[in-house]
Design a protein around this motif. Structure first.
Motif, mmCIF file in Angstrom:
data_model
loop_
_atom_site.group_PDB
_atom_site.id
_atom_site.type_symbol
_atom_site.label_atom_id
_atom_site.label_comp_id
_atom_site.label_asym_id
_atom_site.label_seq_id
_atom_site.Cartn_x
_atom_site.Cartn_y
_atom_site.Cartn_z
ATOM 1 N N SER A 246 26.274 53.678 -14.100
ATOM 2 C CA SER A 246 26.558 52.254 -13.529
ATOM 3 C C SER A 246 27.968 51.841 -14.065
ATOM 4 O O SER A 246 28.848 51.252 -13.657
ATOM 5 N N GLY A 247 27.943 51.992 -15.431
ATOM 6 C CA GLY A 247 29.311 51.151 -16.180
ATOM 7 C C GLY A 247 30.330 52.017 -15.903
ATOM 8 O O GLY A 247 31.292 51.525 -15.873
ATOM 9 N N PHE A 248 30.233 53.405 -15.835
ATOM 10 C CA PHE A 248 31.348 54.241 -15.464
ATOM 11 C C PHE A 248 31.785 54.000 -14.148
ATOM 12 O O PHE A 248 32.905 53.760 -13.726
ATOM 13 N N LEU A 249 30.824 53.979 -13.298
ATOM 14 C CA LEU A 249 31.150 53.472 -11.455
ATOM 15 C C LEU A 249 32.027 52.260 -11.524
ATOM 16 O O LEU A 249 32.689 52.141 -10.838
ATOM 17 N N TYR A 250 31.399 51.170 -12.295
ATOM 18 C CA TYR A 250 31.957 49.837 -12.280
ATOM 19 C C TYR A 250 33.331 50.097 -12.583
ATOM 20 O O TYR A 250 34.429 49.501 -12.090
ATOM 21 N N GLY A 251 33.834 50.956 -13.928
ATOM 22 C CA GLY A 251 35.251 51.031 -14.232
ATOM 23 C C GLY A 251 35.970 51.657 -13.234
ATOM 24 O O GLY A 251 37.064 51.377 -12.908
ATOM 25 N N TYR A 252 35.294 52.606 -12.595
ATOM 26 C CA TYR A 252 35.985 53.469 -11.765
ATOM 27 C C TYR A 252 36.222 52.854 -10.181
ATOM 28 O O TYR A 252 37.648 53.023 -9.798
ATOM 29 N N CYS A 261 36.605 54.299 -18.257
ATOM 30 C CA CYS A 261 35.382 54.525 -17.505
ATOM 31 C C CYS A 261 34.365 54.975 -18.497
ATOM 32 O O CYS A 261 33.064 54.652 -18.379
ATOM 33 N N MET A 262 34.475 55.996 -19.071
ATOM 34 C CA MET A 262 33.418 56.720 -20.172
ATOM 35 C C MET A 262 33.210 55.792 -21.101
ATOM 36 O O MET A 262 32.041 55.604 -21.800
ATOM 37 N N GLN A 263 33.843 55.081 -21.725
ATOM 38 C CA GLN A 263 33.809 53.875 -22.639
ATOM 39 C C GLN A 263 32.635 52.868 -22.029
ATOM 40 O O GLN A 263 31.669 52.467 -22.651
ATOM 41 N N GLY A 265 30.742 53.494 -19.530
ATOM 42 C CA GLY A 265 29.565 53.708 -19.473
ATOM 43 C C GLY A 265 28.757 54.040 -20.571
ATOM 44 O O GLY A 265 27.521 53.597 -20.772
ATOM 45 N N ALA A 266 29.366 54.549 -21.826
ATOM 46 C CA ALA A 266 28.692 54.480 -23.069
ATOM 47 C C ALA A 266 28.426 53.264 -23.453
ATOM 48 O O ALA A 266 27.141 53.010 -23.954
ATOM 49 N N ALA A 267 28.972 51.943 -23.193
ATOM 50 C CA ALA A 267 28.703 50.777 -23.765
ATOM 51 C C ALA A 267 27.656 50.059 -22.948
ATOM 52 O O ALA A 267 26.726 49.604 -23.454
ATOM 53 N N CYS A 268 27.479 50.363 -21.784
ATOM 54 C CA CYS A 268 26.440 49.973 -20.852
ATOM 55 C C CYS A 268 25.114 50.767 -21.160
ATOM 56 O O CYS A 268 23.936 50.007 -21.188
ATOM 57 N N GLY A 269 25.067 51.858 -21.570
ATOM 58 C CA GLY A 269 23.924 52.774 -21.833
ATOM 59 C C GLY A 269 23.479 52.327 -23.455
ATOM 60 O O GLY A 269 22.311 52.057 -23.367
#
Length: 305
Positions: A246-252, A261-263, A265-269
């Motif tokens: 979800s964090g990745f998709l939000y950035g994308y 986007c990877m960051q 995603g990692a932060a959201c996880g």
């Protein structure tokens, strides 16, 4: 305004049992460290995280006419969530998840996903016509949604979870998807699979490795490696992969560079595993970006092979 996302399948009620270590295969009495009920499953996990990040989400799922179905309905009440439910005669999906102190999980599907003979897809077709992209999760009932999303001209994102590289069950989802997420838990040679999928025309493939971060390969052949963010305490790892997605998709969808986007995603996880719920309490865009600003590392690293 951000265009909505349509998510197909699944939602469950999970009983989480936290243990110091997994039990040996012998009769015994065990005193867990904790036990509690929670919203579960991959569709719900993605939906609540995307909604917290102010992305409108339509979730289609199967629920029984029971207390567990109402539990899920109540847990998914949010101004950014439109819930489409196909009620089934079967009970609502339920899991019992045994968790050890390392965050590893043994899942018992005490009430498996329903597979109704007939589903009314009309509202889903409307949602697909109006959305930015479709996230089709790997439930058997969701397979018809793959063709509906393609017919609507929408990109399809799917999450293969712990795919082993051979199971034919996953193939329709692999074939239809434009973007693939998966875990390396059962796929040691994940780079070969990622390369193969890019060669077959996928736009992106992202593979997560739990505490060891994540790897991305794009259609230009660029690899990115993303370490995990440091956290003080792991409370519950359930839903961490969906939070990363979800964090990745939000950035994308906000046109951020893939490294960002990877960051995200990692932060959201990382935020997710610090709590017992599928979405970090108080998660919003401001908090997610603040985490990137206050902890500038780890950033995704580009590597050339």
């Amino acid at each position: 305004m951000t265009m909505p996302i349509t998510v197909i399948g699944g939602a469950s009620v999970d009983t989480i049992i936290q243990l110091d270590e997994f039990p040996s295969p012998a009769p015994q009495t065990i005193w867990p460290r904790a036990g509690y009920r929670s919203l579960g499953s991959t569709g719900a996990g993605k939906t609540v995280n995307l909604a917290a990040l102010d992305i409108p989400v339509t979730l289609h799922t199967l629920l029984g006419r029971d207390a567990e179905g109402q539990f899920i309905r109540d847990a998914l009440k949010h101004p950014n969530i439109t819930l489409l439910v196909e009620e089934t005669e079967a009970g609502t999906e339920q899991h019992v998840n045994l968790m050890n102190t390392d965050g590893d999980r043994i899942s018992l599907f005490v009430t498996p996903p329903a597979m109704p003979d007939k589903i009314d897809w009309c509202d889903v077709e409307i949602a697909l016509s109006q959305c930015h992209l479709a996230v089709v999760n790997i439930l058997a009932y969701a397979r018809p949604a793959l063709e509906m999303a393609r017919a609507a001209g929408k990109p399809i994102w799917t999450d293969l979870h712990d795919y082993d590289g051979r199971n034919p069950y996953h193939q329709p989802f692999i074939d239809a998807a434009n973007v693939i997420f998966l875990s390396s838990d059962k796929l040691p040679d994940y780079r070969a699979f990622m390369t193969q999928q890019i060669e077959r025309g996928k736009a992106l493939v992202v593979c997560t490795h739990g505490r060891h971060g994540a790897t991305l390969l794009d259609s230009s052949g660029h690899w990115l490696e993303q370490p995990v963010y440091p956290i003080e305490h792991i409370e519950d790892t359930n839903g961490a992969g969906d939070a990363f997605f979800s964090g990745f998709l939000y950035g994308y969808i906000n046109q951020q560079p893939l490294q960002t986007c990877m960051q995200l995603g990692a932060a959201c996880g990382a935020l997710c595993v610090e709590d017992r719920t599928l979405v970090a309490p108080g998660l919003d865009r401001k908090r997610l970006h603040a985490m990137l600003a206050t902890i500038p590392q780890p950033a995704a690293t580009k590597i050339n092979l």
